[in-house]
Design an enzyme around this catalytic site. Structure first.
Site, mmCIF file in Angstrom:
data_model
loop_
_atom_site.group_PDB
_atom_site.id
_atom_site.type_symbol
_atom_site.label_atom_id
_atom_site.label_comp_id
_atom_site.label_asym_id
_atom_site.label_seq_id
_atom_site.Cartn_x
_atom_site.Cartn_y
_atom_site.Cartn_z
ATOM 1 N N ASP A 1 0.835 -1.205 0.000
ATOM 2 C CA ASP A 1 0.000 0.000 0.000
ATOM 3 C C ASP A 1 0.875 1.262 0.000
ATOM 4 O OD1 ASP A 1 0.867 -0.148 2.592
ATOM 5 O OD2 ASP A 1 -1.109 0.076 3.505
ATOM 6 N N SER A 2 2.205 1.080 -0.070
ATOM 7 C CA SER A 2 3.097 2.201 -0.390
ATOM 8 C C SER A 2 2.713 2.765 -1.751
ATOM 9 C CB SER A 2 4.560 1.745 -0.386
ATOM 10 O OG SER A 2 4.732 0.577 -1.163
ATOM 11 N N ASP B 1 -1.095 -6.199 -0.059
ATOM 12 C CA ASP B 1 -1.426 -5.573 1.227
ATOM 13 C C ASP B 1 -2.930 -5.384 1.358
ATOM 14 O OD1 ASP B 1 0.835 -5.134 2.767
ATOM 15 O OD2 ASP B 1 1.261 -3.163 1.903
ATOM 16 N N LYS C 1 -0.891 -9.351 3.110
ATOM 17 C CA LYS C 1 -0.098 -8.825 4.232
ATOM 18 C C LYS C 1 -0.953 -7.823 4.994
ATOM 19 C CE LYS C 1 3.529 -5.874 3.741
ATOM 20 N NZ LYS C 1 3.062 -4.726 4.553
ATOM 21 N N GLU D 1 -0.831 -5.251 8.789
ATOM 22 C CA GLU D 1 0.080 -4.653 9.764
ATOM 23 C C GLU D 1 -0.428 -4.796 11.192
ATOM 24 O OE1 GLU D 1 0.871 -0.566 8.762
ATOM 25 O OE2 GLU D 1 1.610 -1.075 6.768
ATOM 26 N N GLU E 1 9.959 -3.761 9.947
ATOM 27 C CA GLU E 1 10.293 -2.475 9.320
ATOM 28 C C GLU E 1 10.887 -1.498 10.335
ATOM 29 O OE1 GLU E 1 7.335 -0.753 6.745
ATOM 30 O OE2 GLU E 1 8.448 1.141 6.580
#
Ligand code: KIV
Length: 269
Positions: A37-38, A76, A106, A108, A176
């Protein structure tokens, strides 16, 4: 379905957001591709990942899959799509898997709510990659985009979070922006692979945002990224050269133009 080569050590992961990005990553032989999602920052021009939607991830995930049909693909789940209960999370996860052809998702964090989601997804056959340390989706709550795990509480939280993700069923965990020695300890404690970004050399794998490593996205230079090319600069030079040729009427040249027979044209005249 592409297999993740268990023996690949270290694992190489890069992000991709579109068809050519998928093709380049697959041709380069990476082990995993992440549609991160960057996307929000490096492709869509937002100043955080929070505005990225499920529809954005599906749209870009499908394009990457078309470019990389044979590489293990992780997509993501964006902010807000797994934070309103396990049923919503499951519904969104199934939609992403079905529509993009991703091999895994993925998400978070390692709060009890997120661990619930990880457990539900994995029990229902959806492989999940976890993500601890700096978590861009909720960075404001972490004090900004800053390194995590430096003090007692944060280091303990990161280690416990990674262990809890493994217990919940995650098959790998991104670490990260944490100190290299903490990442080493977590890597030693976990049976599942750790994939680091700004987490030192001892992780089982590494991931970089492709637009950072290519120099496409020339925002502020990030310590955690290394630039392997200057594609942004090359792009500007190429577009400038094109503009100059158009203005000088040297493009298109004969070899870029189509011809027709004289008699066909004469009739029109
Ligand atoms: O969104 C992303 O690109 C990521 C990587 C930085 C791991 O989560």
């Amino acid at each position: 379905m592409p297999e993740l080569t268990a023996s690949a050590d270290p694992l190489v992961m890069v992000t991709a957001y579109d068809y050519p990005g998928g093709r380049h990553a697959e041709a380069a032989g990476v082990d995993l591709i992440l549609v991160g999602d960057s996307l929000g920052n490096v492709v869509l021009g937002y100043d955080s990942t929070a505005p990225v939607t499920l529809a954005d991830m599906i749209h870009h995930g499908k394009a990457v899959r078309r470019g990389a049909p044979n590489t293990f693909l992780v997509v993501d789940l964006p902010f807000g799509t797994y934070h309103t209960g396990v049923h919503d999370a499951m519904r969104h996860a199934v939609k992403v898997i079905q529509e993009t052809g991703a091999d895994a998702l993925k998400l978070e964090g390692s709060t009890p709510e997120v661990l619930d989601v990880v457990g539900t997804l994995t029990r229902n056959g959806i492989p999940v990659m976890g993500h601890v340390g700096l978590m861009p989706q909720t960075a404001t709550a972490q004090g900004g985009l800053t390194v995590q795990g430096k003090d007692d509480a944060s280091a303990r939280r990161t280690l416990d979070g990674a262990l809890a993700l493994q217990d919940a069923g995650a098959f790998a965990a991104v670490l990260e922006a944490i100190p290299a020695r903490l990442a080493r300890l977590i890597t030693e404690r976990l049976a599942i692979p750790t994939i680091g970004i700004g987490a030192g050399v001892h992780c089982r794998g590494q991931v970089l945002v492709t637009h950072d490593l290519l120099g496409v996205y020339e925002g502020e230079h990030k310590k955690i990224a290394k630039r392997y090319a200057e594609v942004g600069q090359v792009s500007r030079e190429a577009i400038t050269a094109y503009a100059a040729e158009v203005r000088g009427r040297t493009f298109p040249a004969r070899e870029n133009s189509f011809v027709m027979k004289d008699d066909v044209l004469d009739k029109l005249y």
